[in-house]
Motif scaffolding. Structure first.
Motif, mmCIF file in Angstrom:
data_model
loop_
_atom_site.group_PDB
_atom_site.id
_atom_site.type_symbol
_atom_site.label_atom_id
_atom_site.label_comp_id
_atom_site.label_asym_id
_atom_site.label_seq_id
_atom_site.Cartn_x
_atom_site.Cartn_y
_atom_site.Cartn_z
ATOM 1 N N ARG B 13 -0.736 -25.795 63.387
ATOM 2 C CA ARG B 13 -1.558 -26.683 62.555
ATOM 3 C C ARG B 13 -2.568 -25.889 61.731
ATOM 4 N N CYS B 14 -3.118 -24.865 62.352
ATOM 5 C CA CYS B 14 -4.161 -24.095 61.681
ATOM 6 C C CYS B 14 -3.640 -23.341 60.468
ATOM 7 N N SER B 15 -2.473 -22.699 60.629
ATOM 8 C CA SER B 15 -2.154 -21.701 59.598
ATOM 9 C C SER B 15 -0.725 -21.715 59.073
ATOM 10 N N PHE B 16 0.161 -22.512 59.640
ATOM 11 C CA PHE B 16 1.548 -22.359 59.198
ATOM 12 C C PHE B 16 1.728 -22.739 57.734
ATOM 13 N N GLY B 17 0.995 -23.773 57.304
ATOM 14 C CA GLY B 17 1.071 -24.169 55.893
ATOM 15 C C GLY B 17 0.701 -23.021 54.975
ATOM 16 N N LEU B 67 4.477 -5.460 47.133
ATOM 17 C CA LEU B 67 4.291 -6.880 47.413
ATOM 18 C C LEU B 67 4.797 -7.246 48.799
ATOM 19 N N PHE B 68 5.852 -6.563 49.229
ATOM 20 C CA PHE B 68 6.366 -6.801 50.578
ATOM 21 C C PHE B 68 5.282 -6.513 51.615
ATOM 22 N N LEU B 69 4.637 -5.367 51.463
ATOM 23 C CA LEU B 69 3.589 -4.990 52.414
ATOM 24 C C LEU B 69 2.374 -5.909 52.305
ATOM 25 N N THR B 70 2.008 -6.249 51.070
ATOM 26 C CA THR B 70 0.870 -7.151 50.880
ATOM 27 C C THR B 70 1.143 -8.490 51.550
ATOM 28 N N GLY B 71 2.327 -9.035 51.288
ATOM 29 C CA GLY B 71 2.717 -10.311 51.883
ATOM 30 C C GLY B 71 2.685 -10.252 53.394
ATOM 31 N N LEU B 72 3.206 -9.150 53.936
ATOM 32 C CA LEU B 72 3.259 -8.977 55.390
ATOM 33 C C LEU B 72 1.842 -8.994 55.974
ATOM 34 N N THR B 73 0.956 -8.266 55.313
ATOM 35 C CA THR B 73 -0.433 -8.225 55.774
ATOM 36 C C THR B 73 -1.062 -9.616 55.718
ATOM 37 N N LEU B 74 -0.820 -10.294 54.588
ATOM 38 C CA LEU B 74 -1.387 -11.629 54.428
ATOM 39 C C LEU B 74 -0.893 -12.581 55.507
ATOM 40 N N ILE B 75 0.402 -12.508 55.809
ATOM 41 C CA ILE B 75 0.972 -13.375 56.838
ATOM 42 C C ILE B 75 0.240 -13.158 58.157
ATOM 43 N N MET B 76 0.020 -11.898 58.496
ATOM 44 C CA MET B 76 -0.639 -11.589 59.762
ATOM 45 C C MET B 76 -2.085 -12.058 59.750
ATOM 46 N N LEU B 77 -2.758 -11.842 58.615
ATOM 47 C CA LEU B 77 -4.149 -12.266 58.509
ATOM 48 C C LEU B 77 -4.252 -13.780 58.634
ATOM 49 N N VAL B 78 -3.354 -14.472 57.897
ATOM 50 C CA VAL B 78 -3.366 -15.933 57.903
ATOM 51 C C VAL B 78 -3.135 -16.455 59.320
ATOM 52 N N ALA B 79 -2.201 -15.802 60.035
ATOM 53 C CA ALA B 79 -1.878 -16.246 61.388
ATOM 54 C C ALA B 79 -3.061 -16.052 62.331
ATOM 55 N N ASN B 80 -3.953 -15.148 61.945
ATOM 56 C CA ASN B 80 -5.119 -14.904 62.782
ATOM 57 C C ASN B 80 -6.308 -15.784 62.426
ATOM 58 N N MET B 81 -6.121 -16.545 61.328
ATOM 59 C CA MET B 81 -7.235 -17.371 60.874
ATOM 60 C C MET B 81 -7.288 -18.672 61.656
ATOM 61 N N ILE B 82 -8.185 -18.764 62.611
ATOM 62 C CA ILE B 82 -8.391 -20.044 63.299
ATOM 63 C C ILE B 82 -9.863 -20.408 63.154
ATOM 64 N N GLY B 83 -10.040 -21.656 62.883
ATOM 65 C CA GLY B 83 -11.414 -22.108 62.630
ATOM 66 C C GLY B 83 -12.283 -22.045 63.884
ATOM 67 N N LYS B 84 -13.555 -22.275 63.701
ATOM 68 C CA LYS B 84 -14.518 -22.242 64.804
ATOM 69 C C LYS B 84 -14.154 -23.277 65.868
ATOM 70 N N SER B 85 -13.839 -24.480 65.379
ATOM 71 C CA SER B 85 -13.554 -25.566 66.323
ATOM 72 C C SER B 85 -12.288 -25.282 67.120
ATOM 73 N N CYS B 111 6.430 -16.263 62.344
ATOM 74 C CA CYS B 111 6.020 -16.228 60.940
ATOM 75 C C CYS B 111 6.581 -15.000 60.239
ATOM 76 N N ILE B 112 6.452 -13.846 60.903
ATOM 77 C CA ILE B 112 6.929 -12.596 60.303
ATOM 78 C C ILE B 112 8.446 -12.647 60.122
ATOM 79 N N PHE B 113 9.114 -13.207 61.119
ATOM 80 C CA PHE B 113 10.569 -13.311 61.028
ATOM 81 C C PHE B 113 10.984 -14.139 59.809
ATOM 82 N N ILE B 114 10.314 -15.284 59.633
ATOM 83 C CA ILE B 114 10.635 -16.130 58.477
ATOM 84 C C ILE B 114 10.328 -15.388 57.180
ATOM 85 N N TYR B 115 9.185 -14.703 57.186
ATOM 86 C CA TYR B 115 8.812 -13.934 55.997
ATOM 87 C C TYR B 115 9.859 -12.863 55.696
ATOM 88 N N TRP B 116 10.264 -12.168 56.729
ATOM 89 C CA TRP B 116 11.243 -11.090 56.587
ATOM 90 C C TRP B 116 12.539 -11.620 55.963
#
Lengths: 537, 195
Positions: B13-17, B67-85, B111-116
């Motif tokens: 819910r937090c980050s897949f979108g 762009l592949f590496l940038t995207g990969l990094t972003l995917i990982m960062l996004v997956a780590n983004m969880i709100g305070k609540s 997520c990485i698998f789908i990205y890959w």
């Protein structure tokens, strides 16, 4: 109910999407992997006919390996003829034995004796070393003469006649023999200094006896006393430092428009008991050397050899006399019949001498098979040798359009030795000799080839693979369309030539469908090698 | 089991979108830039081999690898983004830290698998569509294979006949994933606890 479904969907749509994406990811990876990898065998060849008709190649098949940029390999199964088929199979890793040094067969180079006059080599650069005996310092003398002509700080070059400084050519001897289970370059100049090939250096110095190598060089030097050709010229350059002393000196290649002695031989064969070798008996412009100081004169020389003791250079002898004016083309050893095959040419004729080892007596017709049978059954060979002496084994072919000047340029002739076949091209004349049931080589074809310049046609090259079925000679060349070019435009191609009694019957170029765009800048050059395993006729 | 599902759903819910958005944007950018770039090359009449269009390595190359590496990094960062609540909720679920991180690891990996796979599809799509902008001859299937096989970048993405390289790449990505998780979700959770 409907409401709760909708509710659960709105809550879980991301999970659903994720599931769908994971499934489609798995599917697409499998699909693309299969799609891409199934195309790996699809090397397709387009053919271009230069001469004749492909039907002349009917019944010819070949098995080739194609290596593309050192990381892609294909096995090509080719059937030629009017309906040419080439099947390819991809190999992701090298199918070649890496230890054997890719797939070039270096067997022929396991042994050799090379003599050269060595003036163009660095070996003599330190000839100014005053500690050397004066006899070896002759070139240094020449340089000091030149230095006397110039002022400090100046540089001067001069062509000198070698005869003014040397009476006899000084030789650099390189011998490479299997000795004490070791392969190494025994290279010693006549001053007794050692040189060795880089590859062999480490093992060589550690385990060989330098004294014996020095003896080899010295004995050969004293055997081959060859007077310096009066025309032999060399360019030397001297620079004097500000203090007046010679600061730098060098000598260049022999002055090319003049005669120079290279002696560079490479014509050597090795049997279990001896080493046979020879070299061109004339200089680069065709002037014959004076062999009157060499015991026995010019010809093929024999040095007894044993695996335990190495070369016995004290026993060197001339065993088969030759005219120094002839151009030696090739010397081979046929182990099956224990014969040395010597090919040489003059402006008028090409000659193949088939000589019995060890005495190099010409083989008599019919004698070779008998001899081979005798050797196989372990019978005393000396008896059969005696019976086989005769004159019928020399093959002579008249040459039409080659001059003695042409012969001096090795570009004008090519020798190919294949199992039971000898193929010789002298300018545009092609001569094929094949081994008969008696073990002797007979002339099978003597034809004229088309000119090379006009088209994409290329004459047979020494690395070609050849085969002969009694009527047609098939020749597959894998070194590109025009080997004369430094960089091939299209090195991924191979060519197939068919020759018969009337001349060329077919010549086709086969080019793979590597997209042209793959072959453009330096980083992605085609470096493609085709290797033939067999050519069946 | 239910608690694991809850944790997992929370990540989704937090980050897949956002992850899907990164995947789509990367692929679109790559396709656009690549085909645009190539038509530019064709216009300047440069005879460049197809495999070198993809660059010599992931970091030293054209848009694709970067762009592949940038995207990969972003995917990982996004997956780590969880709100305070969400972090608060996670801490309250009563699952051990280990289990939460394990769930997160599974989620990021998916997520990485789908990205890959999306990258493989993108590369394939680009090669299939090169003909319109790149020169006269379209790479046929065999040449598409050659590009995948010969290009270092594409070989990394789709390691044909090369399981060793695949394992190497997976190990590299896992390490990268761990590093980002350490700075990301791990520190977020720790911070909450400290409070």
């Amino acid at each position: 109910m409907k409401n709760s479904l909708l509710k659960s969907f709105t809550r879980n749509w991301r999970l659903l999407l994720m599931t769908v994406l994971v499934i489609s990811s798995v599917c697409s990876i499998f699909y693309i992997y299969n799609y891409v990898s199934s195309a790996s065998d699809d090397v397709e060849y387009s053919s271009e006919v230069i001469y004749g008709d492909a039907s002349a190649a009917e019944g010819v098949s070949a098995d080739l390996w194609l290596e593309f940029k050192h990381d892609s390999y294909w096995n090509l199964n080719c059937t030629f003829g009017s309906d040419t088929k080439i099947f390819s199979k991809f190999y992701p890793t090298s199918p070649f034995d890496e230890d054997s040094g890719s797939y070039v067969d270096y067997k022929d180079a396991d042994y050799e004796i090379r003599l050269d006059t060595g003036y163009s080599s660095e070996v003599y650069l330190d000839n100014l070393d005053s500690s050397l005996p004066g006899e070896y310092n002759a070139l240094g003398e020449a340089m000091e003469d030149l230095a006397a002509e110039i002022l400090p700080g100046e540089t001067k070059s001069k062509d000198i006649y070698l005869k003014d400084y040397f009476d006899f050519y000084r030789l650099r001897v390189q011998a490479k023999v299997p000795y004490n289970d070791l392969l190494g370059y025994h290279s010693i100049d006549e001053c007794g200094r050692l040189f060795s090939s880089e590859a062999a250096a480490e093992s060589w110095f550690a385990s060989l006896n330098p004294a014996s190598d020095q003896a080899i060089a010295q004995q050969l030097q004293s055997f081959f006393r060859i007077p310096v050709l009066p025309e032999d010229k060399l360019m030397i350059t001297v620079t004097r430092g500000q203090n007046g002393a010679v600061a730098d000196s060098s000598f260049g290649l022999p002055v090319t428009e003049h005669e120079s002695a290279e002696l560079d031989s490479g014509f050597c064969v090795m049997t279990d008991e001896a080493f046979y070798f020879t070299f061109q008996g004339h200089g680069s412009k065709g002037t014959c050397f004076d062999f009157s100081y060499v015991p026995g004169g010019y010809g093929i020389y024999r040095i007894p050899y044993s695996a335990e003791a190495g070369l016995d250079t004290s026993q060197i002898s001339m065993v088969y006399g030759l005219d120094p004016a002839v151009q030696i083309l090739e010397m081979d050893y046929d182990a099956e019949t224990d014969m040395i095959l010597l090919q040489y040419a003059t402006a008028e004729k090409y000659v193949l001498d088939q000589l019995y080892v060890p005495d190099l007596v010409p083989v008599k017709a019919g004698g070779a098979a008998e001899r081979a049978a005798g050797a196989a059954s372990g019978a005393a060979t000396s008896e059969t040798t005696g019976a086989a002496v005769g004159a019928a084994a020399t093959r002579v072919v008249n040459l039409d359009n080659i001059t003695s000047e042409d012969l001096l340029d090795s570009y004008n002739w090519t020798c190919i030795k294949s199992e039971d076949l000898l193929l010789v091209r002298l300018k545009n004349q092609l001569i094929l000799l094949a081994k008969n049931s008696d073990g002797l080589y007979d002339v099978q074809l003597d034809i004229l080839l088309p000119d090379e310049e006009d088209s994409n046609y290329a004459w047979p090259h020494k690395d070609d693979v050849i085969s002969y079925d009694g009527e047609k000679l098939v020749c597959i060349s894998t070194i590109g369309i025009k080997y004369s070019m430094m960089y091939n435009d299209d090195p991924a191609s191979f060519t197939l030539a068919v020759y018969d009694k009337s001349g060329i019957a077919y010549y086709g170029i086969y080019t793979p469908n590597f997209n042209n765009h793959l072959d453009c800048d330096w980083d992605c050059q085609y470096r493609c090698t085709l290797d033939l395993d067999k050519t069946k006729i | 089991m239910n608690r694991y599902k809850s944790v997992f759903s929370l990540f989704v819910r937090c980050s897949f979108g956002k992850a899907v958005a990164v995947i789509l944007i990367t692929a679109a950018l790559q396709s656009f830039l690549f085909l645009h770039h190539v038509s530019g090359l064709a216009a300047s009449n440069q005879n460049i081999c197809i495999e070198s269009l993809f660059g010599s390595s992931l970091t030293n190359g054209t848009y694709f690898g970067i762009l592949f590496l940038t995207g990969l990094t972003l995917i990982m960062l996004v997956a780590n983004m969880i709100g305070k609540s969400s972090a608060y909720t996670l801490n309250r679920l009563g699952l051990s830290r280990k289990s939460i991180l394990f769930c997160h690891w599974i989620y990021t990996s998916i997520c990485i698998f789908i990205y890959w796979s999306s990258q493989i599809v993108t590369a394939f799509f680009i090669l299939q569509n090169l003909s319109s902008s790149y020169s006269d001859s379209m790479p046929d299937d065999f040449n598409i294979f050659l590009v995948f096989w010969r290009s270092d970048v594409l070989h990394k993405i789709l390691p044909l006949y090369d399981p060793v390289d695949l394992i190497k790449t997976l190990a590299e990505i896992s390490l990268y994933e761990f590093l980002i998780a350490f700075c990301g979700i791990f520190s977020t959770l720790e911070k909450k606890e400290a409070k």
